[in-house]
Each structure stands twice: as C-alpha cells, then as structure tokens.
Design a protein around this motif. Sequence first.
Motif, short mmCIF file in Angstrom:
data_model
loop_
_atom_site.label_atom_id
_atom_site.label_comp_id
_atom_site.label_asym_id
_atom_site.label_seq_id
_atom_site.Cartn_x
_atom_site.Cartn_y
_atom_site.Cartn_z
N LYS A 67 55.20 22.02 72.69
CA LYS A 67 54.62 21.39 71.51
C LYS A 67 55.09 22.16 70.28
CE LYS A 67 50.18 20.19 69.38
NZ LYS A 67 48.71 20.30 69.51
N PRO A 68 55.76 21.51 69.34
CA PRO A 68 56.32 22.23 68.19
C PRO A 68 55.24 22.84 67.31
CG PRO A 68 57.21 19.99 68.36
CD PRO A 68 56.04 20.06 69.28
N PRO A 69 55.58 23.90 66.58
CA PRO A 69 54.65 24.44 65.58
C PRO A 69 54.31 23.36 64.55
CG PRO A 69 56.50 25.93 65.92
CD PRO A 69 56.84 24.66 66.64
N ARG A 70 53.19 23.49 63.91
CA ARG A 70 52.73 22.42 63.02
C ARG A 70 53.71 22.12 61.89
NH1 ARG A 70 49.22 26.75 62.03
NH2 ARG A 70 49.37 27.69 59.95
N GLU A 71 54.52 23.13 61.51
CA GLU A 71 55.49 22.91 60.43
C GLU A 71 56.60 21.95 60.85
OE1 GLU A 71 53.67 26.97 59.85
OE2 GLU A 71 54.54 25.83 61.53
N PHE A 72 56.78 21.76 62.17
CA PHE A 72 57.88 20.93 62.66
C PHE A 72 57.38 19.76 63.51
CE2 PHE A 72 59.40 25.29 62.17
CZ PHE A 72 60.50 25.12 61.34
N THR A 73 56.11 19.50 63.47
CA THR A 73 55.53 18.45 64.30
C THR A 73 55.95 17.07 63.82
OG1 THR A 73 53.62 19.83 64.84
CG2 THR A 73 53.37 17.44 65.15
N GLU A 74 56.36 16.22 64.77
CA GLU A 74 56.63 14.81 64.52
C GLU A 74 55.81 13.99 65.50
OE1 GLU A 74 60.77 13.57 63.94
OE2 GLU A 74 61.34 15.68 64.07
N ALA A 75 55.23 12.93 65.02
CA ALA A 75 54.33 12.12 65.85
C ALA A 75 55.04 11.64 67.12
CB ALA A 75 53.83 10.92 65.05
N LYS A 77 56.45 13.35 69.50
CA LYS A 77 57.63 14.09 69.95
C LYS A 77 57.26 15.51 70.36
CE LYS A 77 61.21 11.63 67.33
NZ LYS A 77 62.36 11.79 66.41
N VAL A 78 57.89 15.98 71.43
CA VAL A 78 57.81 17.38 71.84
C VAL A 78 59.23 17.91 72.00
CG1 VAL A 78 55.57 17.16 72.98
CG2 VAL A 78 57.66 16.71 74.28
N TRP A 79 59.36 19.20 72.17
CA TRP A 79 60.68 19.81 72.34
C TRP A 79 60.94 20.10 73.82
CZ3 TRP A 79 60.32 24.12 68.04
CH2 TRP A 79 60.41 23.51 66.79
#
Length: 250
Positions: A67-75, A77-79
């Motif tokens: 789960k990306p950090p909140r600064e890079f979060t996109e609805a 999507k995960v990494w």
Amino acid sequence: KQKARLVAKGFEEPPLEGTKRVSPTCRKESLRLLFSVTASKGWTLNSLDIASAFLQGIPIEREVYLKPPREFTEAGKVWKLKKCVYGLADAAKMWYNTIKERSDSSGLQRCPYDDAMFFVKDNQNLLGMLAVHVDDFIYSGYEEFYSDVLKRFLTGLEVKSHGVNTFKYLGLQVSQNPVTKEISVTQEDYINEIKMIQLSKTRQNQKTHSLNPDEFNILRSGIGQLNWVSIQTRPDIAFDVCQLSNNMKD
C-alpha cells in the motif's frame, strides 16, 4: 540532512514457510583476521557503504503488494514490488544472495568458516580480502585485486561512501598509518557516551540496601555497554565486566 525510506510492514505478512531469512554477517574474528593480514602484507584498508542496498539487489522471488504512502496514493491502486524493501522478513537474505552471485561471477571465494568473508587467491598467493556486514564492506589487497576482481564485483552498484585508512566501521574507529600500515581499532566515541551512574549522597551511604528495580535496570544497561566494549576492543576489562555480570545474578 533530511532522509526518507520506504519501509514495508513486514509484521503484517503471514509466516513465510520455507523462506530463508538468515543473512550472514562477518564475525568479529574475521575482521581481526582481515586487519592482521592487511597490516602484515602492507595493504591499504578500505571501506564502502552501499546506497539503498536492498533496492540494488536481485529481483524479489515472490509476489508482494504494498500500500503506497499517503503522498503517492491513487484510488484503487497498490504497488507490486520488484525488489525487496526494508521491513520484509527476507530482505536481508535477498541482498546477501546478490552479494553471493556477484562474488561467484567476479572470482571471489567464500571462506568455509564465515559466509560473509571473501578472498581471492592466485595459486597459493592471497591477493585480497573482503568482509561484508549487510551493506557495509571492508577490504584490502594488491592492486590487481582492486582493478580486476573488486571492480567487477562492484559494477552497477551505487556507492554512498568510501573510506581509506581512517573511517568508522560497525561502530569501530579504524585508523591505519599510511606509511607503516599499522592498524589501530578503538571505540573512543562509544566509550565517551557511556554515562556514569549518578547516586545521591544519601543513597551512596546505604551500602547494605538492595537495588530498586529502576537502579537494577540502569546498572544492567551499563554493564551491557561495558561488555560490548570488552568483546570488541578492550579485552583488558573483560574479567571485571564478567565479575559485575555475575554479581547481578546474586
């Protein structure tokens, strides 16, 4: 200087059955051997620190989604990780596998008694040595060791810092005389940070009283610090530290 590091919540992963997680690190005896051989052969001592080592390792062998950090979060999507990151149970082991692959391809041999110590021999002649503690390397050898073997071993790796003759390695202050090649190892900075245990005059006079829990923990912590020093660089205080430790059990 501000820094940031991506760390996975590895503690949220289910137990990794069958996954090797142990990563060898050089033993203190191996370091002493490297220092001794370096000084006797007149080699120059070097250290390297690899930048973001785990991200420079071989590709991860399993599927891990982050789960990306909140600064890079996109609805929605995960990494999906391509490399191991700090926090994963097998991250250190994957980095060691990287070192092992590189050592095999560059001509370094692993010591049969320490998997984190590597060397190169030409017939019966020792050409160079390399000790590894995760992303901290320390090495020495003849010029052909540097220009051939070590160059191939490090190709493609980003180096954060490089020390020659005088540097810190695993908390040890290492210094080599560039002329005589003599090597001294101290923990002066660490020792200076060990604080004396302060007692009030009233408490000092209570010599027959037992320690309270807080005093016991403070004393145990101080003995632990002294024990670390005695193991690494000050064997002359080992007996006294041992006596203190034994008294703690009574």
